[in-house]
Design an enzyme around this catalytic site. Structure first.
Site, PDB file in Angstrom:
ATOM      1  N   THR A 121      37.673  39.851  38.503  1.00 12.20           N
ATOM      2  CA  THR A 121      37.033  39.214  37.357  1.00 12.20           C
ATOM      3  C   THR A 121      37.918  38.068  36.877  1.00 12.20           C
ATOM      4  OG1 THR A 121      35.974  41.276  36.689  1.00 12.20           O
ATOM      5  CG2 THR A 121      36.168  39.556  35.014  1.00 12.20           C
ATOM      6  N   LEU A 156      30.825  46.930  38.851  1.00 11.51           N
ATOM      7  CA  LEU A 156      31.059  48.343  39.123  1.00 11.51           C
ATOM      8  C   LEU A 156      31.436  49.072  37.843  1.00 11.51           C
ATOM      9  CD1 LEU A 156      33.312  47.917  42.298  1.00 11.51           C
ATOM     10  CD2 LEU A 156      30.812  48.117  42.215  1.00 11.51           C
ATOM     11  N   CYS A 266      37.858  46.749  31.604  1.00 15.65           N
ATOM     12  CA  CYS A 266      36.927  45.621  31.680  1.00 15.65           C
ATOM     13  C   CYS A 266      36.537  45.039  30.324  1.00 15.65           C
ATOM     14  CB  CYS A 266      35.670  46.043  32.441  1.00 15.65           C
ATOM     15  SG  CYS A 266      35.977  46.487  34.158  1.00 15.65           S
ATOM     16  N   LYS A 269      39.329  43.482  27.912  1.00 20.60           N
ATOM     17  CA  LYS A 269      39.949  42.315  28.547  1.00 20.60           C
ATOM     18  C   LYS A 269      38.963  41.157  28.682  1.00 20.60           C
ATOM     19  CE  LYS A 269      40.515  42.694  33.004  1.00 20.60           C
ATOM     20  NZ  LYS A 269      39.644  41.633  33.591  1.00 20.60           N
ATOM     21  N   ARG A 334      43.374  52.824  29.820  1.00 25.39           N
ATOM     22  CA  ARG A 334      43.637  51.488  29.277  1.00 25.39           C
ATOM     23  C   ARG A 334      42.728  51.211  28.089  1.00 25.39           C
ATOM     24  NH1 ARG A 334      43.484  48.311  34.967  1.00 25.39           N
ATOM     25  NH2 ARG A 334      42.060  50.044  35.394  1.00 25.39           N
TER      26      ARG A 334
END
Length: 449
Positions: A121, A156, A266, A269, A334
């Site tokens: 990404t 995903l 994801c 961030k 995370r």
């Protein structure tokens, strides 16, 4: 087809395994010798349902191999997938050092035509930077070799990544190169047998598509979490509201569940990176700034309820915490709400007994020997002698627990449910004091309980 995948983390390993599953000869490269040793020994460095079996099967059949040899990896595949990490930089932008290092390595070793595929990404304009980096490496060598750069973002979901790759709803290809487009169609043809799932566009549109998708989903989550806070004030039930609006086909049912906020590798961030991209181009993305702010508030919602119930000083209190991963079917912690919950409760003097079905090793790595935090091996063990149970992750095994056991092991039958797993009236019939997210109830302070 011979394929090289650079990076054996979440994106790279899933990509390599799934491409080898379709008969391609895949060589995965990583500079981390420890990861390669684990993979060559038949293990995997991450938790993802179905992935370990797929890796072992294709490695045993010789279609999937792992190496730290950069030159061999670049030589191997015409398609060079870059699936390395892009962690947030201090200013919130995506850190591209690993992507550009991979591109530089390709340029330093390639001797024939390559299609360099950005699977990570990455922000808008990265394909141009990768192209420039490869070109500069070739120029330093004094050679001219044709190559193309393609943006091919992953879509995903952690916990369902293998199924998402094998049965994609769309495959986005960002390129202006016809030869590269032909090769990308060929590699993805087995994944598009029932209909053409490829969406070919320019690289910058492909890069923005990935960020836009994650930002939209994060927006839905924060929107519902803010409505949940309002529901509590006005006496409404957010679960009934969710069903009411989700039945509208223009809205749909996905990502409308109130909870303790989003986390993982994801959404946090990517929202930050998209906001930063907006700043770089003079655009203030106010909606996404609000999404991020609302999410930070929501991560503390369970702690706020605990404080409202027991008071600010939690000295002498012990809390059971079920769930440490940011979502079920992963060990990823995370930006997980559990980390905020642990920090805030410990800061107020509480003790915590925490359990997660798969994230215990990750929790030990993150928390270490944190005073006041005990990591236990079973969900019942977390309950022993605790003042209340907090639920931060919607693991399946938490959805139908032994409520008699909960009542017996807790000091008092009290649940703070951060994922709305239970129906409040049914739980209260069991003589359990219960607080969900946006369920219309007001927390009763201890001196009034």
């Amino acid at each position: 087809m011979k394929v090289t995948v650079i990076g054996t983390g979440y994106v790279g390993l899933v990509t390599g395994a799934c491409l080898s599953e379709m008969g391609n000869h895949v060589l995965c490269l990583d500079v981390d010798q420890r990861k390669i040793d684990i993979l060559n020994a038949g293990g995997i460095p991450i938790h993802e349902p179905g992935l370990e079996q797929m890796v072992r099967r294709n490695a045993a059949d010789g279609r999937l191999q792992f190496t730290t040899d950069i030159a061999a990896a670049v030589h191997h595949g015409t398609l060079q997938f870059i699936g390395v990490g892009t962690p947030p930089d201090e200013d919130g932008s995506a850190d591209l050092q690993y992507v550009l290092a991979a591109a530089r390595s390709i340029g330093e070793h390639m001797t024939d035509y390559k299609v360099i595929v950005d699977k990570s990404t990455v922000p808008v304009g990265t394909a141009d930077r990768v192209k420039k980096t490869v070109g500069e490496a070739l120029a330093r060598r004094g050679v001219k070799v044709d190559f193309a750069v393609v943006s091919n973002p992953e879509f995903l979901k952690e916990g369902a990544a293998v199924d998402d790759f094998m049965r994609p709803d769309r495959i986005v290809i960002g390129t202006d190169d016809e030869r590269a487009t032909h090769l990308m169609r060929a590699i993805y043809a087995p994944f598009s047998r029932n209909r053409d799932k490829l969406q070919v566009m320019d690289p910058r549109s492909a890069e923005l598509t990935k960020y836009a998708a994650n930002a939209m989903l994060a927006t839905r989550i924060s929107f519902m979490n803010e409505l949940a806070r309002l529901a509590e004030r006005v006496g409404a039930d957010i679960e009934l509201v969710r069903r009411g609006i989700g039945s509208d086909p223009r809205i749909g049912t996905h990502f409308l569940y109130a909870g303790t906020g989003y986390g993982g590798s994801c959404f946090p961030k990517d929202v930050k990176a998209l906001v930063r991209t907006g700043h770089e181009y003079g655009i203030d993305l106010r909606v996404l700034t609000a999404v991020e702010a609302a999410n930070e508030i929501q991560k503390r919602v369970l702690v706020d309820k605990v404080v409202a119930r027991f008071g600010e000083d939690l000295q002498g209190r012990t809390f059971a915490l079920w769930g440490l991963a940011f979502k079920p079917d992963t060990d990823d912690m995370r930006d997980a709400p559990s980390r905020v919950i642990v920090h805030e409760l410990l800061q107020r003097g509480a003790a915590i007994r925490a359990y997660d079905p798969v994230a215990m090793n990750e929790a030990r790595r993150i928390f270490g020997d944190l005073p006041g935090l005990t990591l236990v091996n079973h969900q019942a063990e977390a309950l022993q002698g605790a003042d209340a149970l907090l639920i931060a992750t919607e693991w399946r095994e938490f959805k139908s627990p032994d409520f008699e056991q909960i009542r017996a092991l807790l000091k008092q039958a009290l649940i703070f449910d951060g994922r709305n797993l239970f129906d409040p009236p049914q739980i209260r019939e069991l003589a359990i004091e219960y607080y969900g997210i946006g369920r219309g109830e007001t927390v009763i302070p201890a001196h009034q309980g």
